[in-house]
Design a protein around this motif. Structure first.
Motif, mmCIF file in Angstrom:
data_model
loop_
_atom_site.group_PDB
_atom_site.id
_atom_site.type_symbol
_atom_site.label_atom_id
_atom_site.label_comp_id
_atom_site.label_asym_id
_atom_site.label_seq_id
_atom_site.Cartn_x
_atom_site.Cartn_y
_atom_site.Cartn_z
ATOM 1 N N ASN A 164 0.805 -1.219 0.000
ATOM 2 C CA ASN A 164 0.000 0.000 0.000
ATOM 3 C C ASN A 164 0.838 1.270 0.000
ATOM 4 O O ASN A 164 0.309 2.367 -0.154
ATOM 5 C CB ASN A 164 -0.928 0.009 1.212
ATOM 6 N N GLN A 165 2.152 1.121 0.220
ATOM 7 C CA GLN A 165 3.019 2.293 0.244
ATOM 8 C C GLN A 165 3.463 2.726 -1.148
ATOM 9 O O GLN A 165 4.059 3.795 -1.302
ATOM 10 C CB GLN A 165 4.241 1.999 1.115
ATOM 11 N N LYS A 166 3.208 1.899 -2.147
ATOM 12 C CA LYS A 166 3.585 2.224 -3.520
ATOM 13 C C LYS A 166 2.649 3.289 -4.087
ATOM 14 O O LYS A 166 1.452 3.320 -3.769
ATOM 15 C CB LYS A 166 3.540 0.979 -4.404
ATOM 16 N N THR A 167 3.230 4.125 -4.926
ATOM 17 C CA THR A 167 2.411 5.181 -5.538
ATOM 18 C C THR A 167 1.371 4.621 -6.490
ATOM 19 O O THR A 167 0.366 5.274 -6.771
ATOM 20 C CB THR A 167 3.316 6.167 -6.296
ATOM 21 N N SER A 168 1.605 3.425 -6.998
ATOM 22 C CA SER A 168 0.659 2.819 -7.936
ATOM 23 C C SER A 168 -0.460 2.062 -7.239
ATOM 24 O O SER A 168 -1.336 1.502 -7.904
ATOM 25 C CB SER A 168 1.403 1.859 -8.868
ATOM 26 N N SER A 169 -0.449 2.028 -5.920
ATOM 27 C CA SER A 169 -1.471 1.284 -5.186
ATOM 28 C C SER A 169 -2.833 1.940 -5.341
ATOM 29 O O SER A 169 -2.965 3.170 -5.343
ATOM 30 C CB SER A 169 -1.094 1.204 -3.707
ATOM 31 N N LYS A 170 -3.858 1.100 -5.441
ATOM 32 C CA LYS A 170 -5.242 1.584 -5.538
ATOM 33 C C LYS A 170 -6.109 1.052 -4.403
ATOM 34 O O LYS A 170 -7.329 1.165 -4.433
ATOM 35 C CB LYS A 170 -5.847 1.182 -6.888
ATOM 36 N N ASN A 171 -5.474 0.460 -3.409
ATOM 37 C CA ASN A 171 -6.212 -0.177 -2.321
ATOM 38 C C ASN A 171 -6.745 0.867 -1.348
ATOM 39 O O ASN A 171 -5.997 1.645 -0.763
ATOM 40 C CB ASN A 171 -5.302 -1.162 -1.590
ATOM 41 N N THR A 172 -8.071 0.872 -1.189
ATOM 42 C CA THR A 172 -8.723 1.739 -0.200
ATOM 43 C C THR A 172 -9.529 0.918 0.804
ATOM 44 O O THR A 172 -10.258 1.495 1.612
ATOM 45 C CB THR A 172 -9.665 2.732 -0.895
ATOM 46 N N HIS A 173 -9.442 -0.421 0.724
ATOM 47 C CA HIS A 173 -10.224 -1.329 1.575
ATOM 48 C C HIS A 173 -11.708 -1.034 1.428
ATOM 49 O O HIS A 173 -12.461 -0.951 2.411
ATOM 50 C CB HIS A 173 -9.801 -1.215 3.043
ATOM 51 N N CYS A 174 -12.126 -0.857 0.193
ATOM 52 C CA CYS A 174 -13.520 -0.501 -0.081
ATOM 53 C C CYS A 174 -14.439 -1.649 0.341
ATOM 54 O O CYS A 174 -14.226 -2.807 -0.044
ATOM 55 C CB CYS A 174 -13.691 -0.195 -1.567
ATOM 56 N N PRO A 175 -15.515 -1.370 1.109
ATOM 57 C CA PRO A 175 -16.409 -2.442 1.590
ATOM 58 C C PRO A 175 -17.536 -2.800 0.619
ATOM 59 O O PRO A 175 -18.355 -3.686 0.916
ATOM 60 C CB PRO A 175 -16.980 -1.848 2.873
ATOM 61 N N ALA A 176 -17.612 -2.141 -0.518
ATOM 62 C CA ALA A 176 -18.730 -2.374 -1.438
ATOM 63 C C ALA A 176 -18.693 -3.801 -1.974
ATOM 64 O O ALA A 176 -17.627 -4.373 -2.218
ATOM 65 C CB ALA A 176 -18.680 -1.376 -2.587
ATOM 66 N N GLN A 177 -19.901 -4.379 -2.164
ATOM 67 C CA GLN A 177 -20.028 -5.758 -2.644
ATOM 68 C C GLN A 177 -21.230 -5.882 -3.567
ATOM 69 O O GLN A 177 -22.147 -5.051 -3.552
ATOM 70 C CB GLN A 177 -20.195 -6.728 -1.468
ATOM 71 N N LEU A 178 -21.207 -6.974 -4.341
ATOM 72 C CA LEU A 178 -22.367 -7.347 -5.171
ATOM 73 C C LEU A 178 -22.392 -8.862 -5.243
ATOM 74 O O LEU A 178 -21.391 -9.497 -5.603
ATOM 75 C CB LEU A 178 -22.283 -6.737 -6.569
ATOM 76 N N ASN A 179 -23.528 -9.439 -4.911
ATOM 77 C CA ASN A 179 -23.713 -10.888 -4.964
ATOM 78 C C ASN A 179 -24.822 -11.204 -5.952
ATOM 79 O O ASN A 179 -25.865 -10.540 -5.969
ATOM 80 C CB ASN A 179 -24.072 -11.443 -3.592
ATOM 81 N N LEU A 180 -24.607 -12.238 -6.750
ATOM 82 C CA LEU A 180 -25.587 -12.596 -7.795
ATOM 83 C C LEU A 180 -25.821 -14.098 -7.759
ATOM 84 O O LEU A 180 -24.858 -14.892 -7.727
ATOM 85 C CB LEU A 180 -25.096 -12.145 -9.164
#
Length: 748
Positions: free
Chosen positions: A125-141
């Motif tokens: 997560n320390q890399k400038t290219s990281s996109k991790n925000t620990h987003c809690p959004a989900q979708l189940n189908l």
């Protein structure tokens, strides 16, 4: 109902506390509550589907919802997921799947937002290219199975069989959806991938394809381009373009190197030969070095039907057209339409053995009447650059051919020699030393050449530079290869430079490869057997149809020729391009323009002839000479030879109209076998007419061929003198010592 549809273990329990809006009765077949009542959800859903809302609850940073869709298969469900991501601009990743065995569920999958990356290391997560925000959004189908017979009393899911698909969305993203930093991480859309594939198919590189796509987007979206360009789905990054390029060409053209590529090359050549129904290409492996020889059907037609292919062939090599820097040798001959290709060689090494083997392979696929009947003997003259390996290979394979050098590259090499720091030649001395070599190059006779060399040895400036004198000595020792005075007996027709081949290489790089390196040798071969012949075919057809405004080089036949005014020339070019001998009757009939008369012999040139149309006249010899302001200085041929400035006003044959027609008709009949017979220039006619009228020395108006000349005891020197006279006609009023400087052959 919620007990039936298990959420992912990591999912929050807030969904269970959501408001149950479902009041569905399958017997009524309609919904009491429309999903349109919740625009935050409805606006992100794909259109064209039948929805039924079951639950919806507004939570912090978003909402949670459960709804049904009238979808009954896995394929339709995956399509819906793609459309949902496109509309909502949310990129999902698979978090987990469930087995599809059993009758309860046909398909079940759990998705997470792509900004929950599950990093493998603490420092990720320390890399400038990281996109991790620990987003809690989900979708189940879940796509539920529909039993063969539904028992309403036992069936707890009243939505079946109308709404078999269940979707649960936890839309609680902890980041902006519509921002530049978020959109740059989206997956590239299928529409954009298809656009890139089409650009690659047209010959674009990854970089040029991306630039072209961006330009199209800018023209389409104008002010909104700043927002569209940030969305990676519509505007991919250059790394993706390169990966897609490699993926496509690995599939289309096979491996980029190694044994697999060799097998792909052999298969490609075999397929091409079978498509053409004749042997047009061959390949050979020489100790790990690959050589390929090509002679396409168009090239074979040039060999068999264009008579100048037996006289002079230009050959040149170039590289940088594929990622492995293979060398491509092009062989061409000249014509009224510029350079015409005769063959193509591809080698991975420029060693003498590789070039020799490539030339031998070329002879194997050459038609028996190649080089206009000379076959394996090759042309009379090869004009090339000063490459020792190339010249040795040509001499070994074509021992009867005369090898001459391009004077432009010779003088260019001398100029580079003068600029080399190790030679210590003063800057103000370099032009004078170059002029001394140039004087040798364009000397009008062997005696003049020797005098020019003696001047260099006695030159005070040249004596200051021993390296220069030694270099001139080496040049003088091989003077037969580059001195123009040794070419008077050769059928070079003023072509002392290799510019036809240079122009062909420019066409290859600009028009065929569009300044993009080929992916591998398989693609290089594919372009040379498809795009190259197609280019020459299109250009020749345009020229034959009068759609190209062409000024042909004077070097071709000592005067300007416009093929568009000669129907026989146009038929010849069209046959070279297409192989079709018969065209529509009257297709090449010129317009009857007022003030322009065209007198073309219907029996005329079928193989590249170049007789210039002459206006009819009924005036006699004296009137014609007076009309063209001819000042007959002397009847001696030597006087004409030493005349440095020849009147360029078109002086016609001094005879009556009947003599004009008789001479032209018989001069163009058949294929002449000497330089005099083929020259057929108006200057030759002028000087021949003047000489015949004044002295009666040569009288061959009825049959100007080498056989007649021999019967009348015309010496070779006199024939050469006549040829020299003809060359002066188009000297552009330049000094005589520069008259043979080739301005570069015309090109398609």
């Amino acid at each position: 109902m919620s007990s039936e549809l298990d959420m992912h273990p990591s999912e929050s329990s807030t969904m269970d506390a959501s408001i149950n809006l479902c009041d569905f009765d399958s017997s009524r077949g309609k919904n009491d509550i429309s999903i349109k009542s919740y625009p935050d959800l409805y606006d992100s859903l794909p259109t064209g589907y039948d929805y039924h809302i079951c639950k919806h609850q507004v939570v912090d940073k978003g909402y949670e919802a459960e709804f049904r869709i009238a979808i009954d298969s896995e394929e339709s469900a995956r399509t819906w997921i793609k459309q949902y991501q496109k509309i909502s601009k949310v990129t999902l990743r698979v978090a987990a799947t469930k087995p599809t065995s059993g009758k309860a569920n046909l398909f079940k999958i759990f998705y997470r937002c792509q900004h929950k990356t599950l990093p493998r290391s603490v420092t990720a997560n320390q890399k400038t290219s990281s996109k991790n925000t620990h987003c809690p959004a989900q979708l189940n189908l879940t796509v539920k199975g529909i039993p063969a017979q539904l028992n309403k009393s036992k069936n707890e899911d009243l939505h079946l069989p109308i709404y078999p698909t269940v979707v649960k969305i936890k839309y609680t993203h902890n980041h902006m959806i519509n921002s530049a930093d978020t959109l740059k991480h989206r997956d590239v859309s299928e529409d954009t991938i298809e656009i890139l594939k089409n650009l690659y198919a047209k010959g674009h590189s990854p970089a040029s394809a991306l630039n072209t796509h961006k330009l199209d987007m800018q023209l389409e979206h104008e002010k909104d381009y700043v927002y569209e360009a940030a969305d990676r789905a519509n505007c991919p990054d250059i790394q993706f373009c390169h990966r897609l390029y490699k993926k496509i060409f690995n599939k289309t053209y096979g491996a980029a190197s190694g044994e697999e590529m060799l097998h792909d090359l052999e298969a490609a050549i075999e397929n091409y030969n079978s498509e053409q129904g004749e042997m047009c290409g061959k390949i050979k492996d020489i100790n790990g070095k690959i050589v390929i020889a090509l002679c396409t059907p168009l090239m074979k037609r040039v060999h068999q039907n264009h008579d100048y292919s037996e006289e002079l062939v230009f050959i040149d090599a170039s590289g940088g057209m594929d990622r492995y820097d293979c060398r491509i040798f092009m062989m061409l001959t000249h014509s009224a339409a510029g350079g015409l290709p005769l063959g193509c060689l591809i080698v991975t090494s420029v060693s003498r053995d590789c070039i020799t083997q490539a030339l031998r392979l070329y002879l194997e696929i050459l038609p028996k009447d190649g080089f206009f009947g000379r076959g394996s003997r090759g042309p009379l003259v090869f004009l090339s650059d000063d490459s020792e390996a190339e010249r040795q290979s040509l001499h070994e394979v074509f021992p009867e051919a005369t090898l001459i050098l391009c004077v432009f590259h010779l003088l260019q090499a001398v100029w580079r020699f003068l600029w080399e720091g190790k030679n210590n030649i003063r800057k103000d001395h370099r032009p004078q030393l170059l002029s001394a070599v140039k004087k040798m190059t364009f000397a009008g006779s062997v005696i003049a050449l020797e005098e020019a060399y003696a001047e260099i040895q006695a030159n005070d400036i040249a004596s200051l530079y021993p390296n220069y004198l030694a270099h001139c000595k080496k040049l003088y020792d091989r003077r037969q290869a580059w001195a123009v005075c040794y070419r008077h007996h050769l059928l070079v027709r003023g072509n002392n430079t290799n510019n036809y081949a240079e122009a062909a290489m420019r066409i290859l790089k600009d028009q065929i490869f569009e300044r993009v390196r080929a992916y591998n040798m398989v693609q290089l071969l594919d372009f040379l057997v498809t795009r190259l012949p197609s280019y020459y075919e299109r250009r020749l057809i345009d020229l034959a149809n009068g759609r190209v405004n062409v000024t042909v080089s004077r070097d071709f036949s000592w005067r300007i020729i416009n093929p568009q005014r000669d129907p026989h020339q146009r038929e010849h070019l069209l046959f070279i391009a297409t192989g079709e001998k018969n065209v529509r009757p009257g297709w090449f009939t010129p317009l009857p323009i007022t003030g322009m008369t065209t007198d073309v012999n219907p029996e005329g040139m079928a193989n590249g002839g170049d007789v210039e149309p002459m206006p009819s006249t009924s005036s006699g010899t004296a009137e014609m000479l007076q009309q063209n302001e001819v000042n007959v200085r002397s009847s001696n041929l030597s006087d004409y030879e030493n005349d440095d400035i020849v009147n360029a006003g078109a002086i016609k044959l001094a005879s009556t109209e009947a003599s004009l027609h008789s001479f032209r008709n018989q001069a163009t009949a058949g294929r002449e076998e000497s330089s005099l017979g083929r020259l057929k220039s108006t200057t030759f006619l002028k000087h021949r007419a003047q000489t015949a009228l004044e002295t009666g020395l040569l009288q061959f108006e009825q049959n100007p061929t080498s056989v007649y000349l021999h019967q009348n005891q015309v010496s070779r020197e006199e024939m050469i003198r006549l040829q020299r006279c003809a060359r002066r006609r188009d000297s552009w009023n330049r000094p005589s010592h520069n008259r043979d400087w080739g301005g570069g052959g015309g090109t398609l």
